[in-house]
Design an enzyme around this catalytic site. Structure first.
Site, PDB file in Angstrom:
ATOM      1  CG  HIS A 135     -69.185  12.208  59.799  1.00 42.68           C
ATOM      2  ND1 HIS A 135     -69.494  10.871  59.768  1.00 42.68           N
ATOM      3  CD2 HIS A 135     -68.453  12.443  58.680  1.00 42.68           C
ATOM      4  CE1 HIS A 135     -68.968  10.323  58.684  1.00 42.68           C
ATOM      5  NE2 HIS A 135     -68.334  11.259  58.000  1.00 42.68           N
ATOM      6  CG  ASP A 212     -66.049  13.181  65.424  1.00 39.30           C
ATOM      7  OD1 ASP A 212     -64.849  12.949  65.147  1.00 39.30           O
ATOM      8  OD2 ASP A 212     -66.967  13.055  64.589  1.00 39.30           O
ATOM      9  CD  GLN A 215     -62.435  16.354  59.038  1.00 37.75           C
ATOM     10  OE1 GLN A 215     -61.354  16.785  58.610  1.00 37.75           O
ATOM     11  NE2 GLN A 215     -63.141  15.448  58.375  1.00 37.75           N
ATOM     12  CE  LYS A 238     -62.158  11.559  58.587  1.00 39.20           C
ATOM     13  NZ  LYS A 238     -62.636  11.665  57.211  1.00 39.20           N
ATOM     14  CB  CYS A 378     -71.160  11.405  56.235  1.00 36.85           C
ATOM     15  SG  CYS A 378     -70.462  10.261  55.061  1.00 36.85           S
TER      16      CYS A 378
END
Lengths: 422, 148
Positions: A135, A212, A215, A238, A378
């Site tokens: 991203h 990261d 998600q 999220k 993104c």
């Protein structure tokens, strides 16, 4: 497999979870008239009533300044804020509670590490490695700090099936590699990356790894000690929590090496005219009045997800994804990106319909009550790799059901009818 | 699909049967319009004689709204004096602007009105018009290109 943190938090019921009934926990799904087929959870999840209520309750009955007052209301507010930190630390199995730093978002957390750690550790010729599927939030902060420090941003390629192509990144663990920043789950392809394996190699060369997990946290069991990563970031919104709050996890050693991104109230020890010293970790990274209601809402979301059970959530989404994948695959006109179904894939499906722009797909979907995303998500470097300018994306969470996926199939039929070659 | 659908018959017709689309090789001026956010990418070309747009053509790829709007634009602009074309573009921009109180600049363009309630797609509509606007700028700067 990581240990399910839910086993240490509120115990999930041993009985099979009735996911259909859980839809009633989400006002936006329960009230929906006409029905809402929400297939955009990778952008932001819907919120359960308990999270909404906890935020209302915090503002209505327990609101006070955090770490700034000596009267009971303020002390209670401070305690609630720190209790939220403990809940979150337990959820990701952090070694100690102070390894969890509240930020505005995963994005801010990455920027904090880029400015506070990388900028002070990079030397000319050093390398930061990211993957081609990152991203922009896990790409641009590294690009900038590399440019500023005369360092090189290196890219782990992505293979044709949307997986990290580690074999074609021979210098990933080389002598100039100073940091590796990769996502645990791709927000476009749904690919679940072998983060544990990357960290294991990186450890041997003393290269820190930032994960990261925007998600993945809240969608599958995530255990920072099992991953053994140096940094991990995620956003509350999220994972059924509120917007405006996220977190950075860091090992105590790495956080001690990190300079604060923001300076101001609450993060100092002593302030003089010429020199000041910072407060202890994590306070030094949380300048400004903390987001109390956000932290409370996030902790409530964590409790909610833990009660359902992260393994159950992961399995539910895997079943839905498998069904959605096969449904989309049945259309000749549909081109699916990313890994096939199975353990390598989370609940995110990017696709295109031959000859039809994804914006047209998303617009038709919207008119039929199906919320999907269209665009580059993104991830422009990944779009370049896929050779497209944009894709349509359906993303799933445990509150989705079979009808949502049938509605998506109807959208594809309608779109092909409207725009397909005649 | 309801009457409110932005994919009204006129737009679908221009998407499936675009007018004035194709090669721009013999055009006097060509300008590109692109929206990297969504991958819309079109080129507008014109031929001009006696301050009149004798032909306006386009080519490119993009979403149905972008391509239908480009097709409609070429139809509306062809035959206009340069000053009239500038006026038409301004009216389009006002119609799609935030102020309100301005209607469609001509019956033939009314179908695009259904897009106005979808702010994210306004740029798709205006891409072709902005490219034509840039062409008019170019003619003002270098009138010799069109033999004036």
């Amino acid at each position: 497999m990581p240990q399910d943190p839910a086993e240490k938090a509120p115990a999930p019921s041993m009985a099979a979870v009735d996911f259909e009934a859980l839809r009633d926990d989400f006002p936006n799904l329960a009230d929906g008239q006409p029905p809402l087929h929400y297939l955009d959870s990778a952008a932001s999840t819907q919120k359960p009533a308990c999270v909404i209520e906890s935020i209302r309750h915090c503002y209505a009955h327990e609101y006070g300044p955090v770490h700034r007052g000596l009267y009971p209301l303020a002390e209670n507010a401070s305690e609630n804020y720190e209790a939220a930190r403990r809940t979150l630390a337990r959820f990701i199995n952090a070694g100690t509670t102070d390894q969890v730093v509240f930020t505005r978002s995963a994005t801010e957390a990455i920027n904090l590490v880029a400015s506070g750690w990388a900028a002070t550790h990079l030397q000319s010729g050093d390398e930061i490695w990211v993957s081609q599927m990152e991203h922009h939030s896990n790409f641009l902060p590294w690009q900038r700090v590399c440019n500023q420090r005369d360092a090189r941003l290196r890219i782990i390629p992505v293979d044709d099936r949307g997986r990290l192509d580690l074999e074609n990144a021979p210098e990933l663990f080389g002598p100039r590699s100073r940091l590796i920043a990769i996502s645990q789950m791709s927000n476009v392809l749904g690919t679940i990356n072998p983060v544990r394996e990357v960290v294991e190699h990186a450890r041997r060369h003393d290269i820190p790894v930032l994960v990261d997990a925007a998600q993945s946290v809240g969608h599958m069991p995530v255990d920072v000690q099992e991953l053994d990563c140096d940094f991990l970031v995620a956003s509350a919104h999220k994972m059924c929590g509120p917007t405006g709050i996220g977190f950075l996890y860091g090992t105590s050693a790495r956080l001690r090496e990190t300079e604060p991104l923001l300076l101001g109230g609450g993060m100092v020890d002593e302030v003089g005219i010429d020199h000041s010293s910072w407060a202890e970790i994590p306070a030094r990274f949380e300048a400004g009045s903390p987001n109390l209601a956000g932290a409370v809402g996030l902790a409530t979301a964590v409790d909610y997800l833990s009660t359902i059970g992260l393994k159950a959530i992961e399995q539910r989404v895997r079943d839905l994804t498998d069904y959605a994948y096969q449904t989309l695959e049945a259309f000749d006109e549909v081109l699916l990106y990313g890994p096939e179904t199975g353990n390598e894939r989370g609940g995110i499906l990017s696709f295109n319909i031959e000859g039809i722009h994804p914006h047209d797909v998303a617009q038709v979907a919207g008119e039929q009550g199906v919320a999907i995303r269209a665009g580059h998500h993104c991830c422009q470097p990944l779009m370049q790799r896929l050779g497209v300018s944009s894709t349509a994306r359906a993303s799933l969470n445990f509150y989705n059901n079979e009808q949502d996926i049938s509605a998506l199939a109807d959208v594809i039929n309608e779109t092909v009818k409207l725009f397909g070659k005649r | 699909m309801t009457d409110q659908s932005i994919y009204r018959a006129v737009l679908l017709d221009h998407f499936h049967n675009p007018r004035n689309k194709g090669d721009l090789g013999d055009m006097q001026i060509v300008r590109r319009g692109s929206n990297p956010r969504c991958g819309d990418e079109i080129e507008i070309g014109i031929n001009c004689e006696n301050n009149t747009l004798e032909s306006v053509r386009f080519r490119g790829r993009g979403c149905s709204i972008c391509l239908a709007s480009a097709s409609l634009m070429t139809e509306s602009a062809r035959g206009l004096k340069l000053t009239q074309a500038r006026d038409l573009i301004e009216k389009m921009q006002l119609w799609f602007g935030d102020q309100g109180g301005v209607g469609p600049p001509g019956m033939g363009l009314a179908a695009l009105g259904s897009v106005r309630q979808h702010p994210a797609r306004k740029k798709c509509v205006l891409l072709a018009w902005q490219a034509l606007d840039e062409i008019l700028d170019e003619i003002e700067r270098h009138p010799e290109i069109v033999g004036a």
